[in-house]
Write an enzyme that holds these catalytic residues in place. Structure first.
Site, PDB file in Angstrom:
ATOM      1  N   ASP A  25       0.873  -1.348  -0.112  1.00 24.77           N
ATOM      2  CA  ASP A  25       0.013   0.032   0.055  1.00 24.77           C
ATOM      3  C   ASP A  25       0.710   1.253   0.029  1.00 24.77           C
ATOM      4  O   ASP A  25       1.980   1.163   0.614  1.00 24.77           O
ATOM      5  CB  ASP A  25      -1.000   0.114   1.275  1.00 24.77           C
ATOM      6  CG  ASP A  25      -1.903   0.970   1.171  1.00 24.77           C
ATOM      7  OD1 ASP A  25      -2.376   1.355  -0.041  1.00 24.77           O
ATOM      8  OD2 ASP A  25      -2.662   1.219   2.293  1.00 24.77           O
ATOM      9  N   ASN A  73     -10.791  -2.828  -5.545  1.00 28.66           N
ATOM     10  CA  ASN A  73     -10.180  -1.678  -6.232  1.00 28.66           C
ATOM     11  C   ASN A  73     -10.623  -1.275  -7.571  1.00 28.66           C
ATOM     12  O   ASN A  73     -10.011  -0.398  -8.323  1.00 28.66           O
ATOM     13  CB  ASN A  73      -8.570  -2.154  -6.446  1.00 28.66           C
ATOM     14  CG  ASN A  73      -7.643  -2.225  -5.046  1.00 28.66           C
ATOM     15  OD1 ASN A  73      -6.963  -2.979  -4.817  1.00 28.66           O
ATOM     16  ND2 ASN A  73      -7.956  -1.152  -4.551  1.00 28.66           N
TER      17      ASN A  73
HETATM   18  C1  IPE Z   1      -5.368  -2.876  -0.243  1.00 29.49           C
HETATM   19  O1  IPE Z   1      -4.941  -1.489  -0.382  1.00 29.49           O
HETATM   20  C2  IPE Z   1      -5.295  -3.471  -1.407  1.00 29.49           C
HETATM   21  C3  IPE Z   1      -4.034  -3.410  -2.254  1.00 29.49           C
HETATM   22  C4  IPE Z   1      -3.123  -3.191  -1.398  1.00 29.49           C
HETATM   23  C5  IPE Z   1      -3.898  -4.143  -3.219  1.00 29.49           C
HETATM   24  P1  IPE Z   1      -6.066  -0.374  -0.518  1.00 29.49           P
HETATM   25  O2  IPE Z   1      -5.610   0.832  -0.845  1.00 29.49           O
HETATM   26  O3  IPE Z   1      -7.111  -0.722  -1.659  1.00 29.49           O
HETATM   27  O4  IPE Z   1      -7.011  -0.501   0.948  1.00 29.49           O
HETATM   28  P2  IPE Z   1      -7.816   0.620   1.557  1.00 29.49           P
HETATM   29  O5  IPE Z   1      -8.820   1.099   0.715  1.00 29.49           O
HETATM   30  O6  IPE Z   1      -6.958   1.607   2.302  1.00 29.49           O
HETATM   31  O7  IPE Z   1      -8.345  -0.141   2.766  1.00 29.49           O
HETATM   32  C1  IPE Z   2      -1.224   0.320  -4.064  1.00 27.07           C
HETATM   33  O1  IPE Z   2      -1.042   1.424  -3.233  1.00 27.07           O
HETATM   34  C2  IPE Z   2      -2.234  -0.798  -3.811  1.00 27.07           C
HETATM   35  C3  IPE Z   2      -3.091  -1.010  -4.766  1.00 27.07           C
HETATM   36  C4  IPE Z   2      -4.386  -0.924  -4.613  1.00 27.07           C
HETATM   37  C5  IPE Z   2      -2.521  -1.212  -6.081  1.00 27.07           C
HETATM   38  P1  IPE Z   2      -2.428   2.640  -3.261  1.00 27.07           P
HETATM   39  O2  IPE Z   2      -2.814   2.951  -4.773  1.00 27.07           O
HETATM   40  O3  IPE Z   2      -3.703   1.928  -2.447  1.00 27.07           O
HETATM   41  O4  IPE Z   2      -2.102   3.813  -2.769  1.00 27.07           O
HETATM   42  P2  IPE Z   2      -2.498   4.731  -1.704  1.00 27.07           P
HETATM   43  O5  IPE Z   2      -3.000   3.952  -0.620  1.00 27.07           O
HETATM   44  O6  IPE Z   2      -3.476   5.574  -2.493  1.00 27.07           O
HETATM   45  O7  IPE Z   2      -1.451   5.572  -1.366  1.00 27.07           O
HETATM   46 MG    MG Z   3      -4.116   2.329  -0.563  1.00 24.51          MG
END
Ligand code: IPE
Ligand code: IPE
Ligand code: MG
Length: 239
Positions: A25, A73
Protein backbone atom coordinates in the site's frame (compact mmCIF):
# COMPACT_ATOMS: atom_id res chain seq x y z
CA UNK A 1 17.12 -18.93 13.60
CA UNK A 2 17.95 -16.22 11.04
CA UNK A 3 21.49 -15.83 9.72
CA UNK A 4 23.43 -12.58 9.32
CA UNK A 5 26.68 -11.53 7.67
CA UNK A 6 29.47 -9.71 9.61
CA UNK A 7 27.90 -6.32 8.90
CA UNK A 8 24.57 -7.41 10.37
CA UNK A 9 22.76 -7.82 7.08
CA UNK A 10 20.11 -10.51 7.13
CA UNK A 11 21.08 -13.42 4.89
CA UNK A 12 18.55 -16.16 5.63
CA UNK A 13 15.41 -16.49 7.66
CA UNK A 14 14.97 -19.50 9.92
CA UNK A 15 12.87 -22.50 9.03
CA UNK A 16 10.14 -21.23 11.34
CA UNK A 17 9.41 -18.38 8.91
CA UNK A 18 8.10 -19.85 5.68
CA UNK A 19 5.61 -17.37 4.35
CA UNK A 20 5.47 -13.57 4.31
CA UNK A 21 2.49 -11.78 2.77
CA UNK A 22 2.70 -8.11 1.79
CA UNK A 23 -0.11 -5.60 1.51
CA UNK A 24 1.62 -3.30 -0.93
CA UNK A 25 0.00 0.00 0.00
CA UNK A 26 0.99 3.62 -0.55
CA UNK A 27 1.81 3.87 -4.25
CA UNK A 28 -0.71 6.68 -4.70
CA UNK A 29 0.56 8.70 -1.73
CA UNK A 30 4.16 8.21 -2.85
CA UNK A 31 3.30 9.82 -6.18
CA UNK A 32 1.00 12.53 -4.80
CA UNK A 33 3.74 13.72 -2.42
CA UNK A 34 5.95 14.28 -5.44
CA UNK A 35 3.29 15.97 -7.53
CA UNK A 36 3.19 12.95 -9.83
CA UNK A 37 0.26 10.94 -11.14
CA UNK A 38 -0.97 7.92 -9.19
CA UNK A 39 -0.04 5.82 -12.22
CA UNK A 40 3.59 6.82 -11.74
CA UNK A 41 3.31 5.60 -8.17
CA UNK A 42 2.24 2.18 -9.41
CA UNK A 43 5.18 2.07 -11.83
CA UNK A 44 7.55 2.68 -8.91
CA UNK A 45 5.61 0.20 -6.81
CA UNK A 46 6.20 -2.47 -9.45
CA UNK A 47 9.96 -1.86 -9.28
CA UNK A 48 9.86 -2.20 -5.49
CA UNK A 49 7.85 -5.41 -5.86
CA UNK A 50 10.43 -6.97 -8.19
CA UNK A 51 13.24 -6.16 -5.77
CA UNK A 52 11.25 -7.53 -2.84
CA UNK A 53 10.58 -10.80 -4.70
CA UNK A 54 14.29 -11.19 -5.34
CA UNK A 55 15.26 -10.48 -1.73
CA UNK A 56 12.62 -12.79 -0.28
CA UNK A 57 14.00 -15.53 -2.51
CA UNK A 58 17.52 -14.94 -1.25
CA UNK A 59 16.25 -15.08 2.31
CA UNK A 60 15.02 -18.62 1.70
CA UNK A 61 11.30 -17.96 2.14
CA UNK A 62 9.18 -20.77 0.75
CA UNK A 63 6.21 -18.55 -0.02
CA UNK A 64 5.70 -14.86 -0.67
CA UNK A 65 2.24 -13.46 -1.28
CA UNK A 66 1.49 -9.94 -2.49
CA UNK A 67 -1.78 -8.07 -2.60
CA UNK A 68 -1.78 -6.43 -6.01
CA UNK A 69 -5.45 -5.61 -6.63
CA UNK A 70 -8.48 -6.16 -4.45
CA UNK A 71 -12.07 -6.92 -5.49
CA UNK A 72 -12.80 -3.39 -4.21
CA UNK A 73 -10.10 -1.69 -6.28
CA UNK A 74 -12.40 -1.63 -9.35
CA UNK A 75 -13.92 1.45 -7.69
CA UNK A 76 -10.83 3.39 -8.78
CA UNK A 77 -10.60 5.58 -11.89
CA UNK A 78 -10.46 3.48 -15.03
CA UNK A 79 -7.13 4.95 -16.04
CA UNK A 80 -5.53 3.81 -12.80
CA UNK A 81 -7.02 0.31 -13.05
CA UNK A 82 -5.77 0.01 -16.63
CA UNK A 83 -2.27 1.04 -15.52
CA UNK A 84 -2.13 -1.58 -12.77
CA UNK A 85 -3.28 -4.32 -15.17
CA UNK A 86 -0.77 -3.17 -17.80
CA UNK A 87 2.07 -3.28 -15.27
CA UNK A 88 1.14 -6.81 -14.28
CA UNK A 89 1.01 -7.86 -17.91
CA UNK A 90 4.46 -6.44 -18.47
CA UNK A 91 5.75 -8.30 -15.46
CA UNK A 92 4.32 -11.55 -16.84
CA UNK A 93 6.00 -10.89 -20.19
CA UNK A 94 9.34 -10.55 -18.41
CA UNK A 95 8.69 -13.64 -16.37
CA UNK A 96 7.80 -15.64 -19.49
CA UNK A 97 10.95 -14.45 -21.21
CA UNK A 98 13.33 -15.35 -18.41
CA UNK A 99 11.59 -17.73 -16.05
CA UNK A 100 14.92 -19.40 -15.22
CA UNK A 101 16.31 -16.12 -13.93
CA UNK A 102 13.42 -15.58 -11.53
CA UNK A 103 13.29 -19.19 -10.33
CA UNK A 104 9.90 -18.73 -8.74
CA UNK A 105 6.64 -20.52 -9.18
CA UNK A 106 4.11 -17.80 -9.81
CA UNK A 107 0.45 -18.35 -8.95
CA UNK A 108 -2.45 -15.96 -9.19
CA UNK A 109 -5.07 -15.97 -6.50
CA UNK A 110 -8.37 -14.19 -7.04
CA UNK A 111 -11.26 -14.19 -9.48
CA UNK A 112 -9.99 -14.27 -13.07
CA UNK A 113 -13.05 -14.06 -15.27
CA UNK A 114 -13.30 -10.26 -14.91
CA UNK A 115 -9.75 -9.81 -16.22
CA UNK A 116 -9.01 -9.22 -19.91
CA UNK A 117 -8.67 -12.35 -22.04
CA UNK A 118 -5.06 -11.47 -22.81
CA UNK A 119 -4.15 -11.09 -19.15
CA UNK A 120 -5.90 -14.38 -18.34
CA UNK A 121 -3.92 -16.12 -21.06
CA UNK A 122 -0.63 -14.71 -19.81
CA UNK A 123 -1.46 -15.80 -16.29
CA UNK A 124 -2.00 -19.39 -17.44
CA UNK A 125 1.20 -19.32 -19.50
CA UNK A 126 3.26 -17.91 -16.64
CA UNK A 127 1.86 -20.42 -14.17
CA UNK A 128 2.71 -23.26 -16.56
CA UNK A 129 6.16 -21.95 -17.43
CA UNK A 130 7.15 -21.61 -13.77
CA UNK A 131 5.44 -24.68 -12.31
CA UNK A 132 8.72 -26.57 -11.89
CA UNK A 133 10.14 -24.15 -9.34
CA UNK A 134 9.76 -24.80 -5.64
CA UNK A 135 9.52 -21.30 -4.22
CA UNK A 136 6.05 -19.83 -4.55
CA UNK A 137 4.99 -16.30 -5.40
CA UNK A 138 1.26 -15.76 -4.98
CA UNK A 139 -0.05 -12.64 -6.65
CA UNK A 140 -3.46 -11.67 -5.29
CA UNK A 141 -5.26 -10.06 -8.20
CA UNK A 142 -8.96 -9.25 -8.14
CA UNK A 143 -8.72 -10.96 -4.78
CA UNK A 144 -11.07 -10.59 -1.83
CA UNK A 145 -11.00 -12.75 1.27
CA UNK A 146 -14.78 -12.84 1.63
CA UNK A 147 -15.26 -13.71 -2.03
CA UNK A 148 -12.65 -16.47 -1.68
CA UNK A 149 -14.35 -18.07 1.33
CA UNK A 150 -17.79 -17.75 -0.29
CA UNK A 151 -16.52 -19.36 -3.51
CA UNK A 152 -14.91 -22.17 -1.51
CA UNK A 153 -18.15 -22.96 0.32
CA UNK A 154 -20.15 -22.86 -2.94
CA UNK A 155 -17.63 -25.20 -4.53
CA UNK A 156 -18.15 -27.68 -1.71
CA UNK A 157 -21.93 -27.37 -1.96
CA UNK A 158 -21.75 -28.00 -5.73
CA UNK A 159 -19.71 -31.11 -5.00
CA UNK A 160 -22.66 -32.35 -2.95
CA UNK A 161 -21.48 -31.49 0.56
CA UNK A 162 -24.12 -30.58 3.12
CA UNK A 163 -21.76 -29.87 5.99
CA UNK A 164 -18.14 -28.79 5.79
CA UNK A 165 -15.11 -28.91 8.07
CA UNK A 166 -12.38 -26.29 8.49
CA UNK A 167 -10.05 -28.52 6.51
CA UNK A 168 -12.60 -28.73 3.69
CA UNK A 169 -12.74 -24.94 3.47
CA UNK A 170 -8.93 -24.56 3.67
CA UNK A 171 -8.66 -27.11 0.88
CA UNK A 172 -11.12 -25.26 -1.35
CA UNK A 173 -9.37 -21.87 -1.07
CA UNK A 174 -6.98 -20.52 -3.71
CA UNK A 175 -4.17 -21.18 -1.23
CA UNK A 176 -4.93 -24.88 -0.78
CA UNK A 177 -1.82 -26.78 0.29
CA UNK A 178 0.20 -23.63 0.99
CA UNK A 179 1.17 -22.81 4.58
CA UNK A 180 -0.68 -19.85 6.10
CA UNK A 181 1.29 -16.59 6.23
CA UNK A 182 3.51 -16.43 9.30
CA UNK A 183 3.89 -12.70 8.88
CA UNK A 184 1.76 -10.09 7.14
CA UNK A 185 3.48 -6.80 6.34
CA UNK A 186 1.44 -3.74 5.45
CA UNK A 187 3.15 -0.58 4.26
CA UNK A 188 1.88 3.02 4.26
CA UNK A 189 0.60 3.24 7.83
CA UNK A 190 -2.89 1.78 7.60
CA UNK A 191 -3.54 -0.97 10.12
CA UNK A 192 -6.22 -3.07 8.50
CA UNK A 193 -6.56 -6.15 6.31
CA UNK A 194 -8.70 -4.62 3.56
CA UNK A 195 -10.19 -8.05 2.80
CA UNK A 196 -6.80 -9.80 2.44
CA UNK A 197 -6.36 -13.48 3.41
CA UNK A 198 -9.13 -13.37 6.01
CA UNK A 199 -9.15 -17.12 6.60
CA UNK A 200 -5.41 -17.70 6.30
CA UNK A 201 -4.41 -14.87 8.67
CA UNK A 202 -6.10 -16.39 11.74
CA UNK A 203 -2.72 -16.78 13.52
CA UNK A 204 -0.46 -14.55 11.43
CA UNK A 205 1.79 -11.97 13.02
CA UNK A 206 1.38 -8.41 11.74
CA UNK A 207 3.97 -5.79 10.97
CA UNK A 208 2.87 -2.29 10.05
CA UNK A 209 5.22 0.37 8.77
CA UNK A 210 4.71 3.97 7.63
CA UNK A 211 7.12 3.36 4.75
CA UNK A 212 5.25 3.72 1.47
CA UNK A 213 5.41 0.66 -0.77
CA UNK A 214 7.67 2.17 -3.48
CA UNK A 215 10.20 2.92 -0.72
CA UNK A 216 10.29 -0.59 0.72
CA UNK A 217 13.81 -1.99 0.66
CA UNK A 218 15.91 -4.78 2.13
CA UNK A 219 16.42 -2.89 5.39
CA UNK A 220 12.66 -2.54 5.90
CA UNK A 221 12.08 -6.23 5.16
CA UNK A 222 14.89 -7.06 7.59
CA UNK A 223 13.18 -4.95 10.28
CA UNK A 224 9.93 -6.82 9.66
CA UNK A 225 11.67 -10.18 9.97
CA UNK A 226 13.52 -9.13 13.14
CA UNK A 227 10.28 -7.92 14.61
CA UNK A 228 8.73 -11.29 13.81
CA UNK A 229 11.45 -13.10 15.73
CA UNK A 230 10.62 -11.06 18.87
CA UNK A 231 7.07 -12.41 18.94
CA UNK A 232 5.89 -15.41 20.93
CA UNK A 233 3.44 -17.43 18.87
CA UNK A 234 1.22 -19.40 21.18
CA UNK A 235 -1.62 -20.47 18.88
CA UNK A 236 -3.89 -20.39 21.89
CA UNK A 237 -1.78 -22.68 24.07
CA UNK A 238 0.22 -21.89 27.22
CA UNK A 239 3.98 -21.82 26.93
C1 IPE B 1 -5.39 -2.80 -0.18
O1 IPE B 1 -5.08 -1.46 -0.35
C2 IPE B 1 -5.33 -3.48 -1.50
C3 IPE B 1 -4.01 -3.63 -2.08
C4 IPE B 1 -2.89 -3.31 -1.49
C5 IPE B 1 -3.98 -4.20 -3.40
P1 IPE B 1 -6.19 -0.36 -0.51
O2 IPE B 1 -5.48 0.93 -0.65
O3 IPE B 1 -7.14 -0.72 -1.58
O4 IPE B 1 -6.97 -0.45 0.88
P2 IPE B 1 -7.87 0.59 1.65
O5 IPE B 1 -8.89 1.12 0.67
O6 IPE B 1 -6.98 1.68 2.15
O7 IPE B 1 -8.47 -0.19 2.77
C1 IPE C 1 -1.12 0.41 -4.00
O1 IPE C 1 -1.24 1.51 -3.20
C2 IPE C 1 -2.13 -0.64 -3.72
C3 IPE C 1 -3.05 -0.91 -4.83
C4 IPE C 1 -4.35 -0.95 -4.62
C5 IPE C 1 -2.56 -1.19 -6.16
P1 IPE C 1 -2.45 2.53 -3.31
O2 IPE C 1 -2.73 2.84 -4.74
O3 IPE C 1 -3.60 2.06 -2.52
O4 IPE C 1 -1.80 3.80 -2.63
P2 IPE C 1 -2.49 4.84 -1.66
O5 IPE C 1 -3.07 4.06 -0.53
O6 IPE C 1 -3.55 5.55 -2.45
O7 IPE C 1 -1.38 5.74 -1.22
MG1 MG D 1 -4.13 2.32 -0.57
Amino acid sequence: MPQYDESGRLLRVGRDLKHIAFIMDGNGRWAERRGLSREKGHTEGMKAFEKAVKYCGELGLEVMTVYAFSTENWKRPEREVRKIMALLEKYLDKLLEKASEYEVRVRFIGERKSLSDRLQQKIVMAEDATSKYGRILNIALNYGGRAEITAAVNKLISAGRRTVSEDDISGALYTSGIPDPDLIVRTAGEQRLSNFLLWQSAYSEFYFTDTLWPDIDEAEIQRAVENYYKRTRRFGAVR
